[in-house]
Design a protein around this motif. Structure first.
Motif, short mmCIF file in Angstrom:
data_model
loop_
_atom_site.label_atom_id
_atom_site.label_comp_id
_atom_site.label_asym_id
_atom_site.label_seq_id
_atom_site.Cartn_x
_atom_site.Cartn_y
_atom_site.Cartn_z
N GLY A 184 0.46 -0.95 0.17
CA GLY A 184 0.68 0.30 0.34
C GLY A 184 0.66 0.78 0.32
O GLY A 184 1.46 1.98 -0.01
N CYS A 185 1.65 1.39 1.00
CA CYS A 185 2.33 2.50 1.26
C CYS A 185 3.82 1.98 1.18
O CYS A 185 4.37 3.62 0.52
CB CYS A 185 2.31 2.70 2.40
N ASP A 186 4.33 1.20 1.23
CA ASP A 186 5.76 0.94 1.64
C ASP A 186 7.11 1.87 2.41
O ASP A 186 8.10 1.82 2.58
CB ASP A 186 6.56 0.78 0.07
N GLY A 227 5.45 1.33 6.14
CA GLY A 227 4.73 1.28 7.33
C GLY A 227 3.51 1.89 8.21
O GLY A 227 3.15 1.96 8.87
N GLN A 228 2.76 2.52 6.84
CA GLN A 228 2.31 3.29 7.85
C GLN A 228 0.35 2.36 7.19
O GLN A 228 -0.55 3.50 7.37
CB GLN A 228 1.58 4.67 6.55
N CYS A 229 -0.27 1.39 6.35
CA CYS A 229 -0.88 1.38 6.18
C CYS A 229 -1.74 -0.42 6.90
O CYS A 229 -2.54 -0.71 6.77
CB CYS A 229 -1.25 1.45 4.58
N GLY A 230 -0.24 -0.89 6.62
CA GLY A 230 -0.96 -2.45 6.90
C GLY A 230 -0.85 -3.52 5.89
O GLY A 230 -1.75 -4.87 6.39
N CYS A 270 0.52 -4.71 4.44
CA CYS A 270 1.62 -5.52 3.75
C CYS A 270 1.97 -6.76 4.92
O CYS A 270 3.04 -7.61 5.10
CB CYS A 270 2.92 -4.94 3.36
N ASN A 316 4.98 -5.98 9.56
CA ASN A 316 5.05 -5.26 7.86
C ASN A 316 5.88 -5.80 7.46
O ASN A 316 7.40 -5.58 8.01
CB ASN A 316 4.71 -3.30 8.24
N CYS A 323 7.14 -4.80 4.55
CA CYS A 323 7.22 -3.83 3.93
C CYS A 323 9.13 -3.05 4.28
O CYS A 323 9.57 -2.20 4.25
CB CYS A 323 6.59 -3.11 3.23
S1 FES Z 1 3.03 -1.76 2.62
FE1 FES Z 1 2.04 -0.19 3.93
S2 FES Z 1 2.81 -0.79 6.17
FE2 FES Z 1 3.99 -2.29 4.37
#
Ligand code: FES
Ligand code: FAD
Ligand code: SF4
Ligand code: FES
Lengths: 318, 172
Positions: B41-43, B45-48, B50, B60, B62
């Protein structure tokens, strides 16, 4: 991300040697890798310090020794921490997300870097990232920035919740070279904001030492833009001993307002033997904020900090 | 380019690869092992999206390097259904309509799995009133807080909470 060599160190001595030779330690990696992806950080050699046997929590001189590689989630859930150091447990649980806390380490949390958005944006001038380039935050958006301890060169805040609780608990940091009070590992920005700590090259943090907890009610209060998974705008860790409406002893450390977990012992002395009421809180805040400087976007932190302190004192008195 | 040798178990299978040390665990799963269930999602650590389980704990993928997981045991969403039968968490997400576009769902389900284990182990959360307690009632408030590391852009949150609550009650 720039290319780097990777080494998994298997004992403290080997890690320290690799660090001395220019290696950069990596714990959970949740801050360092984030910054490496943006090329804010470009280490040529990563030394993995997750397998050094520094992941235990044990009794120490009536308190605790917390290994540098202990995960934030394990520390927050540890029986002794939950019973005797609740302010630390609460601070940890208020930080990041469960997934991140499962990875983040004690040492990495202490040394995590600022969340200043210009520090993260390599297209913007930032003295911390690029010494001498200037500071985009001073005249830019500085809502999340420091009101205490900043300089004309940098007004970034230290983002950790855990470190704020450790500061109020008088924690000491043990490294491969020495044992120092937690506040002495941090360096204020002054004219050199790129220097954030006092660790020598290769100096590895091995543990954090907690003395027996001071008596009194332990409180962590964090104010932020959403209820979870957000950094503090202002946070307060407090240990407050009140009896008969009078404060016997009170300690406060603050997050979100300064380049390091902030504490003012001279201001705390004003709380001793004072009645636990709003007037006392105001006296304390006046002393605490005497040298505070606002930069426009973060002016609200003055009143937010005052209200947070009052709320904490009220909670402690009830 | 210097490549690093890596051996780890993914969904029960031993995988051996040579990877650039820069490879995140997420990219190893998606690009090298073709396990595209875990999402990027974000790569940062901000979205979960992964979220995977490493040695039984949710993290996470990522924000960690593949080479840091030598010898580890990784479980991704691909390991949940058995013999075509959905895992109880997957079935509950379907029953309760716990998604819309589905992009966050693999991360939500892996995260819920890790979360239920943490809860059963008595780990507290920010909203746990009494830290001394290890038998914590899994209220909707507890579920929301414990799952706050998983964002859902479609805002399926109410139904995600219901799905997880049902599985927690049934003890699956
Ligand atoms: S891709 Fe968003 S937290 Fe890892
Ligand atoms: C989306 C998001 C939200 C977050 N929200 C919060 C929050 O609300 N509150 C909060 O407090 N934090 C928050 N964090 C930050 C998180 O707590 C840190 O990323 C984490 O604690 C860093 O620990 P780590 O082990 O992963 O550090 P790493 O990334 O591994 O390392 C960080 C630094 O410490 C150094 N280091 C690591 N170990 C040692 C050692 N043993 N000795 C010397 N130096 C060492 C590294 O070289 C590096 O410079 C958030 C992070 C993210 C991504
Ligand atoms: S406040 Fe500090 S970190 Fe932020 S832009 Fe200015 S110099 Fe850089
Ligand atoms: S279902 Fe679309 S992001 Fe969650």
């Amino acid at each position: 991300m720039r290319a780097f060599a990777y080494t998994r160190a298997t004992d403290v001595a080997a890690a320290a040697v690799a660090g001395h030779d220019g290696g950069r330690f990596i714990g959970g990696g949740t801050n360092l890798l984030d910054l490496m992806k943006l090329q804010v950080e470009t280490p040529a050699h990563l030394v993995d310090v997750n397998h050094l046997g520094t992941d235990g929590i044990e009794p120490f001189e009536g308190g605790l020794r917390i290994g540098a590689a202990v995960r934030n989630s394990d520390l927050a859930a540890h029986k002794v921490v939950r019973e005797r150091y609740q302010v630390l447990s609460r601070a940890l649980l208020s930080g990041a997300s469960a997934q991140l806390r499962n990875k983040a380490t004690t040492a990495g949390n202490l040394l995590q870097r600022t969340r200043c958005y210009y520090f993260y944006d390599t297209a913007k001038p930032c003295n911390k990232r690029d010494p001498g380039a200037g500071c985009a935050a001073l005249d830019g958006f500085n809502r999340v920035h420091a009101i205490l301890g900043g300089s004309a060169h940098c007004i970034a805040t230290h983002p950790s919740d855990m470190a704020v609780a450790m500061r109020v608990l008088d924690a000491r940091v043990e490294t491969t070279a020495r044992v120092i009070p937690i506040d002495e590992i941090y360096a204020l920005p002054g004219a050199t904001p790129h220097i954030e700590n006092t660790l020598a090259p290769g100096e590895l943090i091995t543990s954090v030492l907690l003395p027996p907890p001071p008596s009194g009610r332990q409180i962590y209060r964090k104010v932020r833009d959403r209820a979870s998974y957000a950094f503090a705008l202002v946070s307060a860790a407090a240990v407050i001993d009140i009896s008969g409406g009078k404060i016997r002893d009170a300690r406060f450390a603050f997050g979100g307002v300064a380049p390091m977990p902030w504490r003012n012992e001279a201001a705390e002395a004003l709380l001793r033997d004072a009645p636990a009421n709003d007037a006392t809180a105001e006296t304390f805040c006046d002393a605490l904020l005497a040298e505070a400087v606002g930069h426009g976007g973060n002016d609200f932190k003055f009143s937010l900090l005052r209200r947070t302190i009052k709320a904490v004192l009220t909670q402690a008195a009830t | 380019m210097n490549l690093a040798k890596l051996a780890l178990r993914v969904n029960g299978r031993l995988e051996q690869r040579e990877v650039d040390p820069r490879t995140s665990l997420l990219d190893l799963l998606r690009e090298h092992l073709a396990l595209t269930g875990s999402k990027k999602g974000c790569d940062h650590g901000q979205c979960g999206a992964c979220t995977v389980l490493v040695n039984g704990r949710r993290i996470n993928a990522c924000l960690t390097l593949a080479v840091m997981h030598e010898g580890d045991e990784i479980e991704t969403i691909e390991s949940f259904a058995e013999g075509g039968a959905l895992h109880p968490l997957q079935a509950a997400f379907v029953d309760h309509d716990g998604f819309q576009c589905g992009y966050c769902t693999p991360g939500q389900i892996c995260s819920a799995m890790g979360m239920l284990q943490e809860w059963r182990a008595g780990m507290p959360s920010q909203v746990t009133q009494d830290l001394g307690q290890t038998e914590i009632a899994l209220s909707a408030e507890e579920i929301r807080e414990r799952m706050s590391g998983n964002l859902c852009r479609c805002a399926a949150y109410p139904n995600i909470v219901k799905a997880i609550a049902e599985v927690a009650e049934r003890g699956a």
